[in-house]
Design a protein around this motif. Structure first.
Motif, PDB file in Angstrom:
ATOM      1  N   LYS A  34     -21.135   1.330  -9.989  1.00 21.03           N
ATOM      2  CA  LYS A  34     -21.991   0.919  -9.026  1.00 21.03           C
ATOM      3  C   LYS A  34     -23.352   0.815  -9.954  1.00 21.03           C
ATOM      4  CE  LYS A  34     -24.188   3.163  -5.641  1.00 21.03           C
ATOM      5  NZ  LYS A  34     -26.199   2.509  -5.622  1.00 21.03           N
ATOM      6  N   PRO A  45     -22.859  -2.449  -3.482  1.00 14.02           N
ATOM      7  CA  PRO A  45     -21.367  -2.270  -2.818  1.00 14.02           C
ATOM      8  C   PRO A  45     -22.490  -1.568  -1.518  1.00 14.02           C
ATOM      9  CG  PRO A  45     -21.734  -0.649  -4.951  1.00 14.02           C
ATOM     10  CD  PRO A  45     -22.373  -1.534  -4.819  1.00 14.02           C
ATOM     11  N   SER A  82     -11.061  -0.167  -0.949  1.00 13.73           N
ATOM     12  CA  SER A  82     -11.782  -1.083  -0.400  1.00 13.73           C
ATOM     13  C   SER A  82     -13.666  -1.191  -1.084  1.00 13.73           C
ATOM     14  CB  SER A  82     -12.909  -1.582   1.210  1.00 13.73           C
ATOM     15  OG  SER A  82     -13.049  -0.162   1.755  1.00 13.73           O
ATOM     16  N   CYS A  83     -14.400  -1.110  -1.629  1.00 12.73           N
ATOM     17  CA  CYS A  83     -15.536  -0.482  -2.625  1.00 12.73           C
ATOM     18  C   CYS A  83     -14.925  -0.263  -4.230  1.00 12.73           C
ATOM     19  CB  CYS A  83     -16.305   0.402  -2.079  1.00 12.73           C
ATOM     20  SG  CYS A  83     -16.681  -0.262  -0.759  1.00 12.73           S
ATOM     21  N   ARG A  86     -14.241  -3.189  -6.478  1.00 10.59           N
ATOM     22  CA  ARG A  86     -14.782  -4.308  -7.275  1.00 10.59           C
ATOM     23  C   ARG A  86     -16.190  -3.130  -8.198  1.00 10.59           C
ATOM     24  NH1 ARG A  86     -18.948  -5.535  -2.471  1.00 10.59           N
ATOM     25  NH2 ARG A  86     -19.969  -5.259  -4.442  1.00 10.59           N
TER      26      ARG A  86
END
Length: 149
Positions: A34, A45, A82-83, A86
Motif C-alpha cells: 500500500k 487502493p 480485489s485490492c 495489487r
C-alpha cells in the motif's frame, strides 16, 4: 564499509521505510505494498472493507507458516482479493527485509519467498526485481515521487 549485492541502496532498502511499513513484531506485505502504491506509484487502493479479520499468527494451525501462506488464505475472500492482488506482490518483493529492515533469508523457520507476479503476468523477484519494475515505469515514477516527499 563496502556493501555487496542489491539489497541496500535507494529508498526501498532504507530501514526507516521498512520499519514504518511493518508491524512491531513482523513484516506486512500489505502495508508495504500500500505504501508503494500510495507514495511511489500514485495508485492508492481503496480503503479496506469494515471488519477485516486479522491475519493468523504463524503456527496457529500447528505448523510454522510464512506470511505469504497466511496472506493466500486471507485472499480467498473475494472482497479482500480485489485490492490485495495489487498490493501484495509489491510487498512480497520486500519480504527479505524483516520488520526493522534487516536482511533475512528465512522467517519463522520458513524460507522467504520474494517472488511476485501481477495478474497481467508481470513477474519480478525481490528488491532488485522491484527496482527494475519501477525503472521500467520511469515517467510515472519521476512524476509521482517528488509530489510525495
Amino acid at each position: 564499509m563496502t556493501l555487496k549485492g542489491d539489497e541496500r541502496g535507494g529508498l526501498l532498502g532504507q530501514g526507516s521505510v521498512l520499519m514504518a511499513t511493518s508491524y512491531p513484531n513482523r513484516t506486512s506485505p500489505v502495508i508495504r505494498g500500500k505504501w508503494l502504491l500510495d507514495n511511489i506509484l500514485g495508485m492508492p487502493p481503496p480503503p479496506p472493507p469494515p471488519d477485516v479479520p486479522a491475519l493468523k499468527d504463524s503456527g496457529a494451525n500447528g505448523k510454522a507458516t510464512s506470511v505469504r501462506e497466511r496472506m493466500e488464505e486471507h485472499r480467498k475472500n473475494p472482497a479482500c482479493a480485489s485490492c490485495h492482488v495489487r498490493m501484495d506482490p509489491l510487498g512480497f518483493a520486500l519480504e527479505n527485509y524483516d520488520a526493522i529492515g534487516k536482511w533475512r533469508t528465512a522467517s519463522d523457520g520458513v524460507p522467504v519467498d520474494a517472488a511476485a507476479a501481477f495478474p497481467d503476468g508481470t513477474q519480478f523477484r525481490g528488491v532488485a526485481g522491484l527496482k527494475t519494475l519501477l525503472a521500467s515505469h520511469r515517467p510515472d515514477f519521476v512524476a509521482i515521487l517528488p509530489r510525495n516527499f
